[in-house]
Design an enzyme around this catalytic site. Structure first.
Site: not given
Ligand code: 26W
Length: 805
Positions: A351, A538-539, A544, A650
């Site tokens: 992701h 968004k975050r 971003k 969305k």
């Molecule tokens: C702390 C470790 C960590 C690393 C990565 C925690 C969470 C993540 C996630 C993979 C980050 C995340 O939420 N990625 C998002 O995933 C969405 C669903 O596929 C995408 O639409 C977003 O572009 C992507 O940033």
């Protein structure tokens, strides 16, 4: 269920579960009573689903994810079960407003952002389409922190969601399992038999809390199983020997594992507690999956045919060695047979391409905490490297792909080695994966790599969040789109229907008014519903580029000061974003935006034209309010950095126009709607890469660009009682996400947007086309692709149970 029946059941719960009469019950108790009525129904639905799945030997899909960002459930479940009207009527006769009850429910914020929300949307689709599915995650006591802004600075408050949230959870203590940590491993040979014993381990009990996830029209009900950590036995010996504190402490140590969700997104900290959380989730889940499978089929040989285990990002990748451990140590399999089964069962989705997000664990920390799992990872690593060497692969390359390297356990490498399929989340992202992060792997095993573009639970995001639009759709294309999102295309003939377009404009206008009402009530912010609502939610992350948005607003402010007579359409810029608590730079960006908003508010010459609202504590429930009110959807990440994005989908389906870069799923949105119906700007992934290669010099750019220069100077001089030097100097110094390089293109795109917006007919047509073309971004489509291409799973056949098996 009829309204009368519903009423009886509510009263029954009030009297017997909560011990209060209907007259004396408050909204909170009513909310819980209604939730329990709905839960009871869903549980019955779930046993039906399970019975049918068993009778037909339907393949089970297990979706493992450290995060499920569910938001609220009551409205969603009533809608899916077709019970909203009965509930409303039943409550009316009791003098209670259903909408007031919705507001009693806390968001289940068991996730950070896109990854967790995607998992929630996927469960919805799995149920709706009738797959035999379970989600697995952790029952965090505290979800994502509540954000409070103090003079623009983000502070974090605990999110203790369980008091209002646990009505949806059913504890299943009889299904609790033990998870083992620490200790050491002893190996021995008995009678030619090699045994491995994990000795002196600490045990933690994993207790499941189950939540039913309804699908539309109740075709199936999925289960989300959330594990809570509990001390397996209170150490009476220590306690009795007078060491009270130590005994209590041991208890607390175990329970801390599921105390709180890690609020980091894209930036892992490498903390031992997070590793413990991951193993806790995985070990409990794999034990559960094996128990379920053995109970039905009596052997693990058939596991790959009858179950699919999906790893949502690398966080649950220890499922691979855990499954190996159980097969080797507890089920008597040899390595090859076990590996064959494991690697045909597990698949993995990536992701993010952020390098810093790829989780690595310090080898020593890992070995100490999970000695047996470490051994297994070592063996996976040894065999993988031997295999690669045997195939003549270059040694450096083997090193780069190895699950163990440089003193680290590399989770992404372990995931690709263990999975039969690896996918990215948008077409562009899946290509980038093959060229960058997983280049070596792609060369050696191209067949593993595939794409599934993300999708959203659009019924939640349209039919529930945007009743005005739902009514518009019902009127013009009927309700068929609720089961089949492709039917949204039936809207296309209305593109030249002036009356319909004005109706659509009116729907948007009402949503803007509704949002304005909330912003006034919650933050005292006065916004003009006739202004352009331009939204970025968004975050908060540099990639971003919320600071690109803010820098441009600052330049607009300066321009308006110099051109007070200019013809200008008023704009409202809405931001919502949480920053990881330790991400100092992101917090500075938030403060910059807030302070910029205050400066504008204080300036009578500009405040009628520009308005910034920074919504505190952005979460699913606020997204449901804000997204339907958007005119413009800001999707402005540097090309090549956002894996997919899902808010873009969305917004689109709610009739907002994307103003964005060619990044993530924006590329496919562009493909779907065509040049006319999206406002694109900025460098492509290749152009950004080329600029970096040729030596990007943001400092020079800043000095030669009068608008940027002036804006940065103002940031350096400060306003609102502080300066923004850190931000300005990062932009001048390295500008890692090329904000300045894309600035002009962004400014022009915003100008184009304004011009388009002023031609109401043109703009409304763009909105309509976006809605009409949003069908391919349904999670139903995404789930079908996963099912067909990765899991090889079919929905449960719709036959009556008693006719089969
Ligand atoms: C702390 C470790 C960590 C690393 C990565 C925690 C969470 C993540 C996630 C993979 C980050 C995340 O939420 N990625 C998002 O995933 C969405 C669903 O596929 C995408 O639409 C977003 O572009 C992507 O940033």
């Amino acid at each position: 269920m009829t309204a009368e029946r519903f009423r009886e059941e509510i009263i029954d719960h009030l009297l017997h579960t909560f011990g209060v009469t209907p007259e004396n019950a408050g909204d909170e108790t009513y909310y819980k009573a209604v939730a329990l009525v709905v839960s009871d129904l869903m549980r019955r639905g779930r046993s039906e689903t399970e019975k049918r799945a068993k009778a037909t030997h339907t393949k089970q899909v297990y979706y493992l994810c450290m995060e499920f960002l569910l938001g609220r459930s009551l409205k969603n479940n009533l809608f899916n079960l077709g019970l909203e009207e009965s509930a409303r009527e039943a409550l009316r006769t009791l003098g209670v407003r259903l909408d007031a009850l919705y507001d009693q429910e806390p968001d289940a914020g068991l996730g950070n952002g896109g990854l967790g929300r995607l998992a929630a949307c996927f469960l919805d689709s799995l149920s709706t389409q009738g797959y035999a599915a379970m989600g697995y995650s952790l029952r965090y006591e505290y979800g994502i922190f509540r954000q409070k802004l103090v003079d623009g600075w983000q502070t974090e408050l605990p999110d203790f969601w369980l008091p209002g949230g646990k009505v949806w959870l059913q504890e299943a203590p009889e299904k609790a399992v033990e998870v083992h940590f620490d200790g050491h491993v002893e190996e021995a040979w008995y009678d030619n038999h090699h045994t491995v014993n994990h000795k002196d381990y600490t045990k933690v009990l994993a207790v499941p809390y189950d939540m039913c996830i309804s699908g539309k029209d109740g075709r199936a009900v999925s289960k989300l199983r959330l594990w809570a950590a509990r001390s397996s036995d209170f150490d009476m010996k220590t306690f009795n020997s007078g060491n009270y504190l130590r005994a209590v402490e041991q208890n607390a140590m175990a329970e801390v594992i599921t105390k709180v969700l890690y609020p980091e997104d894209n930036n892992p900290e490498g903390k031992s507690l997070r590793l413990s959380q991951q193993y806790f989730l995985v070990s409990a889940t794999i034990q559960d999956i094996i128990r379920r499978h053995l109970f039905e089929y009596g052997t693990l040989d058939s596991l790959p045919e009858l179950t699919a285990i999906h790893l949502n990002d690398t966080h649950p990748v220890l499922a691979v060695p855990e499954l190996m451990r159980i097969m080797l140590d507890e089920c008597g399999y040899g390595w090859e047979a076990a590996w064959d089964i494991v690697s045909r069962t597990v698949a993995y989705t990536n992701h993010t391409v952020m390098k810093e997000a790829l989780e690595c664990w310090n080898q020593d920390l890992f070995r100490l905490r999970l000695p047996r799992i470490y051994q297994i990872v070592e063996e996976i690593n040894r065999r993988f490297c031997a295999d690669m060497h045997g195939r003549g692969v270059d040694g450096y390359k083997v090193g780069r792909m190895a699950p163990l390297n440089d003193g680290f356990v590399k989770m992404a490498n372990l995931a690709v080695v263990g999975a039969h399929h690896v996918n990215g989340v948008s077409a562009l992202h899946s290509e980038i994966l093959k060229e960058t992060v997983f280049r070596d792997f792609y060369q050696e095993m191209p067949g593993k790599f595939t794409n599934v573009t993300n999708g959203i639970a659009y019924r939640r995001w349209v039919a529930q969040a945007n009743p005005g639009l739902a009514a518009f759709l019902e009127k013009h294309i009927g309700g068929g789109y609720l089961a089949d999102a492709a039917q949204l295309e039936k809207l296309l003939p209305l593109a030249n229907d002036g009356t319909a377009l004005r109706e659509l404009e009116q729907v948007k206008r009402e949503n803007k008014q509704r949002a304005a009402g909330y912003l006034k009530k919650a933050y005292g912010a006065v916004v003009n519903p006739d202004s352009i609502f331009d939204i970025q939610v968004k975050r908060l992350h540099e990639y971003k580029r919320q600071h690109l948005n803010a820098l441009h607003i600052l330049s607009l402010y300066l321009w308006l000061k110099e051109h007070p007579q200019a013809d200008f359409t008023p704009r409202t810029f809405i931001f919502g974003a949480k920053a990881a608590p330790g991400y100092y730079f992101a917090k500075q960006i938030i403060r910059f935006i807030v302070k910029l908003g205050e400066m504008i508010d204080a300036d009578p010459a500009v405040r009628e034209k520009l308005k910034i609202v920074y919504v505190e504590d952005y979460r699913v429930t606020l997204a449901e309010l804000l997204i339907p009110a958007a005119d413009i959807s800001e999707q402005i990440s540097l090309a090549g950095t956002e894996a997919s994005g899902t808010s873009n989908m969305k917004f689109m389906i709610n009739g907002a126009v994307t103003l964005g870069t060619l990044d993530g799923a924006n590329v496919e949105i562009h493909e779907a709607v065509g040049d006319e119906n999206i406002i694109l700007f900025g460098m492509t992934t290749e152009q950004a890469e080329a600029l970096r290669q040729s030596g990007y010099r943001p400092g020079e750019l800043a000095n030669n660009h009068p608008v940027i220069r002036q804006a940065l100077q103002l940031m350096e001089n400060g306003f609102g009682g502080m300066d923004y030097k850190d931000l300005a100097s990062s932009l001048r110094g390295s500008d890692p996400y090329m904000v300045l390089a894309d600035f002009d293109a962004y400014a022009q795109a915003r100008q184009r947007a304004e011009a388009l917006y002023r031609d109401r007919q043109v703009w409304n047509r763009m909105c309509l086309t976006n809605i009409a073309k949003a069908g391919r971004f349904s999670a139903d489509r995404a789930i079908r692709e996963y099912a067909q291409n990765i899991w090889h799973a079919d929905p449960i056949p719709q036959i009556p149970v008693n006719k089969k098996g």
